[in-house]
Scaffold this motif. Structure first.
Motif, PDB file in Angstrom:
ATOM      1  N   LEU A 156       0.826  -1.217   0.000  1.00  0.00           N
ATOM      2  CA  LEU A 156       0.000   0.000   0.000  1.00  0.00           C
ATOM      3  C   LEU A 156       0.861   1.269   0.000  1.00  0.00           C
ATOM      4  CD1 LEU A 156      -2.650   1.574   0.247  1.00  0.00           C
ATOM      5  CD2 LEU A 156      -2.615   1.123   2.716  1.00  0.00           C
ATOM      6  N   THR A 157       1.925   1.270   0.785  1.00  0.00           N
ATOM      7  CA  THR A 157       2.752   2.489   0.887  1.00  0.00           C
ATOM      8  C   THR A 157       3.405   2.850  -0.450  1.00  0.00           C
ATOM      9  OG1 THR A 157       3.051   2.094   3.239  1.00  0.00           O
ATOM     10  CG2 THR A 157       4.642   3.566   2.176  1.00  0.00           C
ATOM     11  N   PRO A 158       4.090   1.909  -1.120  1.00  0.00           N
ATOM     12  CA  PRO A 158       4.617   2.271  -2.449  1.00  0.00           C
ATOM     13  C   PRO A 158       3.524   2.555  -3.475  1.00  0.00           C
ATOM     14  CG  PRO A 158       5.305   0.025  -1.840  1.00  0.00           C
ATOM     15  CD  PRO A 158       4.609   0.605  -0.655  1.00  0.00           C
ATOM     16  N   TYR A 159       2.395   1.856  -3.372  1.00  0.00           N
ATOM     17  CA  TYR A 159       1.299   2.111  -4.316  1.00  0.00           C
ATOM     18  C   TYR A 159       0.860   3.578  -4.237  1.00  0.00           C
ATOM     19  CZ  TYR A 159      -3.139   1.663  -6.799  1.00  0.00           C
ATOM     20  OH  TYR A 159      -4.164   1.828  -7.693  1.00  0.00           O
ATOM     21  N   HIS A 160       0.700   4.061  -3.024  1.00  0.00           N
ATOM     22  CA  HIS A 160       0.282   5.455  -2.804  1.00  0.00           C
ATOM     23  C   HIS A 160       1.327   6.425  -3.377  1.00  0.00           C
ATOM     24  CE1 HIS A 160      -1.217   8.987  -0.774  1.00  0.00           C
ATOM     25  NE2 HIS A 160      -0.174   9.071   0.012  1.00  0.00           N
ATOM     26  N   ALA A 161       2.595   6.128  -3.138  1.00  0.00           N
ATOM     27  CA  ALA A 161       3.667   7.006  -3.640  1.00  0.00           C
ATOM     28  C   ALA A 161       3.713   6.987  -5.168  1.00  0.00           C
ATOM     29  CB  ALA A 161       5.014   6.562  -3.064  1.00  0.00           C
ATOM     30  N   ILE A 162       3.511   5.818  -5.755  1.00  0.00           N
ATOM     31  CA  ILE A 162       3.583   5.668  -7.216  1.00  0.00           C
ATOM     32  C   ILE A 162       2.362   6.293  -7.877  1.00  0.00           C
ATOM     33  CG2 ILE A 162       3.446   3.930  -9.069  1.00  0.00           C
ATOM     34  CD1 ILE A 162       5.260   2.152  -7.148  1.00  0.00           C
ATOM     35  N   LYS A 163       1.182   6.072  -7.300  1.00  0.00           N
ATOM     36  CA  LYS A 163      -0.042   6.590  -7.923  1.00  0.00           C
ATOM     37  C   LYS A 163       0.016   8.118  -8.044  1.00  0.00           C
ATOM     38  CE  LYS A 163      -4.986   6.136  -7.837  1.00  0.00           C
ATOM     39  NZ  LYS A 163      -6.196   5.862  -7.061  1.00  0.00           N
ATOM     40  N   ALA A 164       0.545   8.752  -7.001  1.00  0.00           N
ATOM     41  CA  ALA A 164       0.612  10.216  -7.023  1.00  0.00           C
ATOM     42  C   ALA A 164       1.588  10.714  -8.092  1.00  0.00           C
ATOM     43  CB  ALA A 164       1.037  10.724  -5.643  1.00  0.00           C
ATOM     44  N   ALA A 165       2.541   9.860  -8.489  1.00  0.00           N
ATOM     45  CA  ALA A 165       3.562  10.279  -9.462  1.00  0.00           C
ATOM     46  C   ALA A 165       3.253   9.796 -10.874  1.00  0.00           C
ATOM     47  CB  ALA A 165       4.931   9.742  -9.014  1.00  0.00           C
ATOM     48  N   LEU A 166       2.131   9.107 -11.061  1.00  0.00           N
ATOM     49  CA  LEU A 166       1.839   8.493 -12.364  1.00  0.00           C
ATOM     50  C   LEU A 166       1.910   9.441 -13.561  1.00  0.00           C
ATOM     51  CD1 LEU A 166      -0.996   5.830 -11.860  1.00  0.00           C
ATOM     52  CD2 LEU A 166       1.397   5.455 -12.507  1.00  0.00           C
ATOM     53  N   PRO A 167       1.414  10.693 -13.431  1.00  0.00           N
ATOM     54  CA  PRO A 167       1.466  11.562 -14.614  1.00  0.00           C
ATOM     55  C   PRO A 167       2.885  11.771 -15.157  1.00  0.00           C
ATOM     56  CG  PRO A 167       0.033  12.501 -12.950  1.00  0.00           C
ATOM     57  CD  PRO A 167       0.704  11.321 -12.319  1.00  0.00           C
ATOM     58  N   LEU A 168       3.895  11.625 -14.304  1.00  0.00           N
ATOM     59  CA  LEU A 168       5.286  11.799 -14.757  1.00  0.00           C
ATOM     60  C   LEU A 168       5.867  10.517 -15.356  1.00  0.00           C
ATOM     61  CD1 LEU A 168       6.852  13.879 -11.831  1.00  0.00           C
ATOM     62  CD2 LEU A 168       6.321  14.677 -14.146  1.00  0.00           C
ATOM     63  N   PRO A 285      16.999  20.259  -8.987  1.00  0.00           N
ATOM     64  CA  PRO A 285      16.748  21.146 -10.119  1.00  0.00           C
ATOM     65  C   PRO A 285      15.358  21.773 -10.123  1.00  0.00           C
ATOM     66  CG  PRO A 285      17.564  18.995 -10.849  1.00  0.00           C
ATOM     67  CD  PRO A 285      17.311  18.871  -9.390  1.00  0.00           C
ATOM     68  N   TYR A 286      15.244  22.883 -10.829  1.00  0.00           N
ATOM     69  CA  TYR A 286      13.955  23.571 -10.963  1.00  0.00           C
ATOM     70  C   TYR A 286      12.874  22.602 -11.436  1.00  0.00           C
ATOM     71  CZ  TYR A 286      16.403  27.981 -10.407  1.00  0.00           C
ATOM     72  OH  TYR A 286      17.154  29.006  -9.907  1.00  0.00           O
ATOM     73  N   GLY A 287      11.690  22.775 -10.897  1.00  0.00           N
ATOM     74  CA  GLY A 287      10.554  21.944 -11.297  1.00  0.00           C
ATOM     75  C   GLY A 287      10.423  20.668 -10.494  1.00  0.00           C
ATOM     76  N   THR A 288      11.420  20.371  -9.642  1.00  0.00           N
ATOM     77  CA  THR A 288      11.349  19.130  -8.857  1.00  0.00           C
ATOM     78  C   THR A 288      10.246  19.236  -7.809  1.00  0.00           C
ATOM     79  OG1 THR A 288      13.740  18.855  -9.088  1.00  0.00           O
ATOM     80  CG2 THR A 288      12.658  17.530  -7.396  1.00  0.00           C
ATOM     81  N   GLN A 289       9.409  18.203  -7.757  1.00  0.00           N
ATOM     82  CA  GLN A 289       8.425  18.098  -6.681  1.00  0.00           C
ATOM     83  C   GLN A 289       9.033  17.195  -5.614  1.00  0.00           C
ATOM     84  OE1 GLN A 289       5.173  16.017  -8.519  1.00  0.00           O
ATOM     85  NE2 GLN A 289       5.161  17.350 -10.302  1.00  0.00           N
ATOM     86  N   VAL A 290       8.837  17.566  -4.353  1.00  0.00           N
ATOM     87  CA  VAL A 290       9.296  16.709  -3.265  1.00  0.00           C
ATOM     88  C   VAL A 290       8.069  16.241  -2.503  1.00  0.00           C
ATOM     89  CG1 VAL A 290      10.603  16.577  -1.113  1.00  0.00           C
ATOM     90  CG2 VAL A 290      11.501  17.886  -3.054  1.00  0.00           C
ATOM     91  N   SER A 291       7.953  14.935  -2.272  1.00  0.00           N
ATOM     92  CA  SER A 291       6.812  14.468  -1.497  1.00  0.00           C
ATOM     93  C   SER A 291       7.288  13.555  -0.383  1.00  0.00           C
ATOM     94  CB  SER A 291       5.787  13.774  -2.393  1.00  0.00           C
ATOM     95  OG  SER A 291       6.095  12.419  -2.554  1.00  0.00           O
ATOM     96  N   VAL A 292       6.544  13.580   0.707  1.00  0.00           N
ATOM     97  CA  VAL A 292       6.845  12.726   1.855  1.00  0.00           C
ATOM     98  C   VAL A 292       5.595  11.905   2.161  1.00  0.00           C
ATOM     99  CG1 VAL A 292       8.754  13.938   2.916  1.00  0.00           C
ATOM    100  CG2 VAL A 292       6.459  14.764   3.324  1.00  0.00           C
ATOM    101  N   PRO A 293       5.324  10.918   1.298  1.00  0.00           N
ATOM    102  CA  PRO A 293       4.081  10.169   1.465  1.00  0.00           C
ATOM    103  C   PRO A 293       4.105   9.327   2.736  1.00  0.00           C
ATOM    104  CG  PRO A 293       5.456   9.145  -0.230  1.00  0.00           C
ATOM    105  CD  PRO A 293       6.141  10.422   0.175  1.00  0.00           C
ATOM    106  N   TYR A 294       2.943   9.176   3.310  1.00  0.00           N
ATOM    107  CA  TYR A 294       2.785   8.307   4.483  1.00  0.00           C
ATOM    108  C   TYR A 294       1.694   7.297   4.182  1.00  0.00           C
ATOM    109  CZ  TYR A 294       1.719   6.824   9.272  1.00  0.00           C
ATOM    110  OH  TYR A 294       1.475   6.070  10.410  1.00  0.00           O
ATOM    111  N   TRP A 295       2.081   6.013   4.176  1.00  0.00           N
ATOM    112  CA  TRP A 295       1.139   4.900   4.042  1.00  0.00           C
ATOM    113  C   TRP A 295       0.198   5.127   2.842  1.00  0.00           C
ATOM    114  CZ3 TRP A 295       0.371   2.614   9.533  1.00  0.00           C
ATOM    115  CH2 TRP A 295       0.169   1.219   9.459  1.00  0.00           C
TER     116      TRP A 295
END
Ligand code: NAD
Ligand code: ZN
Ligand code: ZN
Length: 345
Positions: A156-168, A285-295
Motif C-alpha cells: 500500500l505504501t509504495p502504491y500510494h507514492a507511485i499513484k501520485a507520481a503516475l502523470p510523470l 533542479p527547478y521543477g522538482t516536486q518533493v513528497s513525503v508520502p505516508y502509508w
C-alpha cells in the motif's frame, strides 16, 4: 479465560518481549480478528529504537490480515470467518481526510491516542487483535490472508507514492527505486503493473539487485559504490531521473536522488532513516516536486488487493512462528530477510 501470545513493545531501546494476554472481547462497534499473519516492517525497528512519542506498552504488528472471529454490538455486513486485510493507519474517522478514506492523513493525528494497531494500540503480532471499527477492514476474497498481510503496508505504501507520481511516469521516463526490501520489492511489481516507464533499482546488497532484476527492473545499480550517480546519469542521459522513490531515506540515498533527478521531476522520500534533504537554488533542479508520502488510503488498499487478486503483484514472503519474533527483528536489522517476513501466530 482464553489466552494468547503477543509480541510487545515495552520501551524505546529495548527488544520486544513475548507475553501472555487474555484474548480480548470486541466492544460496541469493534471487530475481533483472528490473525493469520503479521508483517515485520522496518518501521518497527525505528519504533523499537526510538518509541512512538507516546507512553505505554502495546502489541506490535501494523501490517495484518486474518479472519473475522467476532463482531461487537452494532456491527453488521460482515460475518465470522470472512478473510480480511486490516487497514493500518487508524484516524479519527470523521475529519475531512478520513471522510475521503485517507486516514493516513487524519487531521487529528496529533490528538488521537494511537496511530493504529501496532503503533500505540495493540496490533497483529498476537493470536487475535481488536479493530476499532469495521470501516478499517477490506475483504480479501480468495487471497490467503497469511501471505497477503504485506499488502496493507509493504504494498500500500509504495502504491500510494507511485499513484501520485503516475502523470510523470511516461514511456520515456526513468524511475529510480532505492532500497529493494519489503517495500521496494513491491514497488517494482507495482511499477511493472501500472507504468511503461523504465526502472533503475538501487541497493547496497547484491542479492537485492538480483531480486530486482527478477522483478522486472530494467537496470540495477549498486548505490554503495562511489560511481553510482555517474552510472545512473549514463543510463538517463541529460534528462536525468524523472521519479526517484526512496525506500531508505538515509543521507546517502537522499543525496543520490537529489543529484540524479532532472528538471520537472519528483523525489518521494518514503524511508524513515533520518536523512535531510537540502535545497539551494536549482539544486534539486527547478521543477522538482518533493513528497513525503505516508502509508495510503483505504480505497488504495482496495486497489492494491485487486492487483493481487489478478496476479499482477505478490509479496514474496518468508514465514516464521510468532514465538521467533525477537530473532526475526534481528534478522531484519542485519538485512537477512528476503522480501517480507511474516509472523504466523
Ligand atoms: P527493509 O529492511 O525490508 O528494506 C530496506 C532495503 O534498503 C534493504 O534492501 C537494504 O539493503 C536497503 N538499503 C539500506 N541502506 C541502503 C542504502 N544506503 N542505499 C540503498 N539501499 C539501502 O525495509 P522496509 O520494511 O522496506 O522499509 C523501508 C523504509 O521505509 C524504512 O525506513 C521504513 O521505516 C519506511 N517505511 C515508511 C513508510 C511510510 O509510510 N512513509 C511505511 C512503511 C515503511
Ligand atoms: Zn510499516
Ligand atoms: Zn481524521
Amino acid at each position: 479465560m482464553k489466552t494468547m501470545k503477543a509480541v510487545q513493545f515495552i520501551e524505546a531501546g529495548r527488544p520486544p518481549e513475548i507475553v501472555d494476554l487474555p484474548v480480548p472481547a470486541p466492544g460496541p462497534g469493534e471487530v475481533l480478528i483472528r490473525v493469520a499473519g503479521a508483517g515485520v516492517c522496518h518501521s518497527d525497528l525505528h519504533v523499537l529504537d526510538h518509541g512512538i512519542g507516546r507512553p505505554g506498552q502495546f502489541t506490535l504488528g501494523h501490517e495484518n490480515a486474518g479472519w473475522i472471529a467476532a463482531l461487537g454490538e452494532g456491527v453488521s455486513g460482515w460475518k465470522e470467518g470472512d478473510p480480511v486485510a486490516v487497514y493500518g493507519p487508524w484516524g479519527c474517522g470523521t475529519c475531512h481526510s478520513c471522510s475521503t478514506s485517507a486516514e493516513n492523513y487524519c487531521e487529528r493525528h496529533a490528538s488521537i491516542p494511537s496511530m493504529g494497531g501496532g503503533l500505540g494500540s495493540d496490533g497483529g503480532m498476537a493470536g487475535y487483535m481488536i479493530v476499532p471499527s469495521a470501516r478499517l477492514l477490506v475483504p480479501l476474497g480468495d487471497l490467503d490472508p497469511a501471505k497477503t498481510a504485506p499488502l496493507s503496508d509493504a504494498a500500500l505504501t509504495p502504491y500510494h507514492a507511485i499513484k501520485a507520481a503516475l502523470p510523470l511516469m511516461t514511456p520515456d521516463a526513468t524511475v529510480l527505486v532505492l532500497g529493494i526490501g519489503g517495500l521496494g520489492h513491491m514497488a517494482l511489481q507495482i511499477l511493472r503493473a501500472l507504468t511503461p516507464a523504465r526502472v533503475i533499482a538501487g541497493d547496497i546488497d547484491a542479492a537485492r539487485l538480483e531480486h530486482a532484476r527478477e522483478l522486472g527492473a530494467t537496470y540495477t545499480v549498486n548505490t554503495g559504490e562511489k560511481t553510482a550517480a555517474e552510472e545512473i546519469r549514463d543510463i538517463t542521459g541529460p534528462r536525468g531521473v524523472t521519479v526517484a522513490l526512496d525506500f531508505v531515506g538515509a543521507q546517502p540515498t537522499i543525496d543520490l536522488s537529489a543529484s540524479v533527478v532532472g528538471r520537472n521531476s519528483r523525489i518521494a522520500v518514503v524511508g524513515l532513516a533520518g536523512g535531510v534533504l537540502h535545497y539551494a537554488a536549482n539544486n534539486p533542479p527547478y521543477g522538482t516536486q518533493v513528497s513525503v508520502p505516508y502509508w495510503g488510503s483505504r480505497t488504495e488498499l482496495m486497489e492494491v488487493i485487486a492487483l493481487a487478486q489478478t496476479g499482477k503483484i505478490a509479496a514474496q514472503v518468508e514465514t516464521f512462528p510468532l514465538e521467533q519474533a525477537v530473532n526475526v527483528y534481528e534478522r531484519l536489522r542485519e538485512g537477512k530477510i528476503h522480501g517480507r517476513a511474516v509472523l504466523i501466530p
